[in-house]
Design a protein around this motif. Structure first.
Motif, PDB file in Angstrom:
ATOM      1  N   THR A 193       0.952  -1.102  -0.161  1.00  0.00           N
ATOM      2  CA  THR A 193       0.011   0.057   0.032  1.00  0.00           C
ATOM      3  C   THR A 193       0.962   1.413  -0.028  1.00  0.00           C
ATOM      4  O   THR A 193       0.623   2.274  -0.719  1.00  0.00           O
ATOM      5  N   ILE A 238       1.778   2.582  -3.494  1.00  0.00           N
ATOM      6  CA  ILE A 238       1.003   3.202  -4.413  1.00  0.00           C
ATOM      7  C   ILE A 238       1.069   4.547  -4.354  1.00  0.00           C
ATOM      8  O   ILE A 238       0.554   5.251  -5.356  1.00  0.00           O
ATOM      9  N   SER A 287       5.200   5.314  -8.529  1.00  0.00           N
ATOM     10  CA  SER A 287       3.874   4.660  -8.965  1.00  0.00           C
ATOM     11  C   SER A 287       3.237   5.040 -10.230  1.00  0.00           C
ATOM     12  O   SER A 287       3.084   6.276 -10.355  1.00  0.00           O
ATOM     13  N   ALA A 291      -0.125   4.841 -10.337  1.00  0.00           N
ATOM     14  CA  ALA A 291      -1.509   4.776  -9.881  1.00  0.00           C
ATOM     15  C   ALA A 291      -2.176   6.141 -10.238  1.00  0.00           C
ATOM     16  O   ALA A 291      -1.357   7.313 -10.212  1.00  0.00           O
ATOM     17  N   TYR A 350      -6.862   7.353  -7.553  1.00  0.00           N
ATOM     18  CA  TYR A 350      -6.407   6.223  -6.638  1.00  0.00           C
ATOM     19  C   TYR A 350      -5.547   6.537  -5.440  1.00  0.00           C
ATOM     20  O   TYR A 350      -5.823   6.160  -4.428  1.00  0.00           O
ATOM     21  N   ARG A 351      -4.619   7.464  -5.717  1.00  0.00           N
ATOM     22  CA  ARG A 351      -3.713   7.801  -4.766  1.00  0.00           C
ATOM     23  C   ARG A 351      -4.445   8.577  -3.575  1.00  0.00           C
ATOM     24  O   ARG A 351      -4.335   8.291  -2.273  1.00  0.00           O
ATOM     25  N   TRP A 376      -9.634  -0.640  -7.025  1.00  0.00           N
ATOM     26  CA  TRP A 376      -8.352  -0.428  -6.307  1.00  0.00           C
ATOM     27  C   TRP A 376      -8.225  -1.496  -5.194  1.00  0.00           C
ATOM     28  O   TRP A 376      -8.990  -1.531  -4.147  1.00  0.00           O
TER      29      TRP A 376
END
Length: 125
Positions: A11, A14, A19, A21, A25-26, A86
């Motif tokens: 995690t 991320i 990343s 992502a 999402y972050r 996610w």
């Protein structure tokens, strides 16, 4: 100090600078906490820790257990797991900073060294 043979953590990465992502999402990972993560097999048929908010966005009921791997698209949706649905672990929401992967590992190393240098329970007896 208690020992461990293995540990894993994904995690925090991320949020790492490296990343890929999405910003959405972050942000979801930063705003979440452990109660916002559910273990479900509704996405791929394999139990996975998923952010409840991303399941809700795609109207996926986390209690709908399926048996065996059934592909990477949940039935009845075109959502792509890990891109639009996610995953996150129990560490969701424990960080709101964006560090590089090397910096994350450096923080963990310092934390480990600090814990290692603490007296053990046996030393208090």
């Amino acid at each position: 100090m208690l020992g461990a043979d293995l540990g894993y953590a994904g995690t925090p990465f991320i949020l790492a600078k490296e990343s890929l992502a999405s910003d959405e999402y972050r942000h979801a990972v930063q705003m979440a906490n452990a109660d916002d993560v559910v273990l479900t097999s509704a996405v791929t048929g394999i139990p996975s820790n998923i952010l409840k908010a991303s399941l809700a966005k795609w109207n996926i009921d986390p209690s709908e257990a399926t048996s065996g791997f059934h592909g990477i698209e949940p039935a009845g949706t075109s959502a792509k797991p890990w891109k639009e649905i996610w995953s996150a672990g129990q560490g969701a929401g424990t960080s709101n900073t964006t560090l590089g992967a090397r910096e994350i590992l450096g923080v963990w190393e310092k934390q480990y060294q600090g814990a290692r240098d603490q007296p053990t329970l046996g030393e208090y007896r």
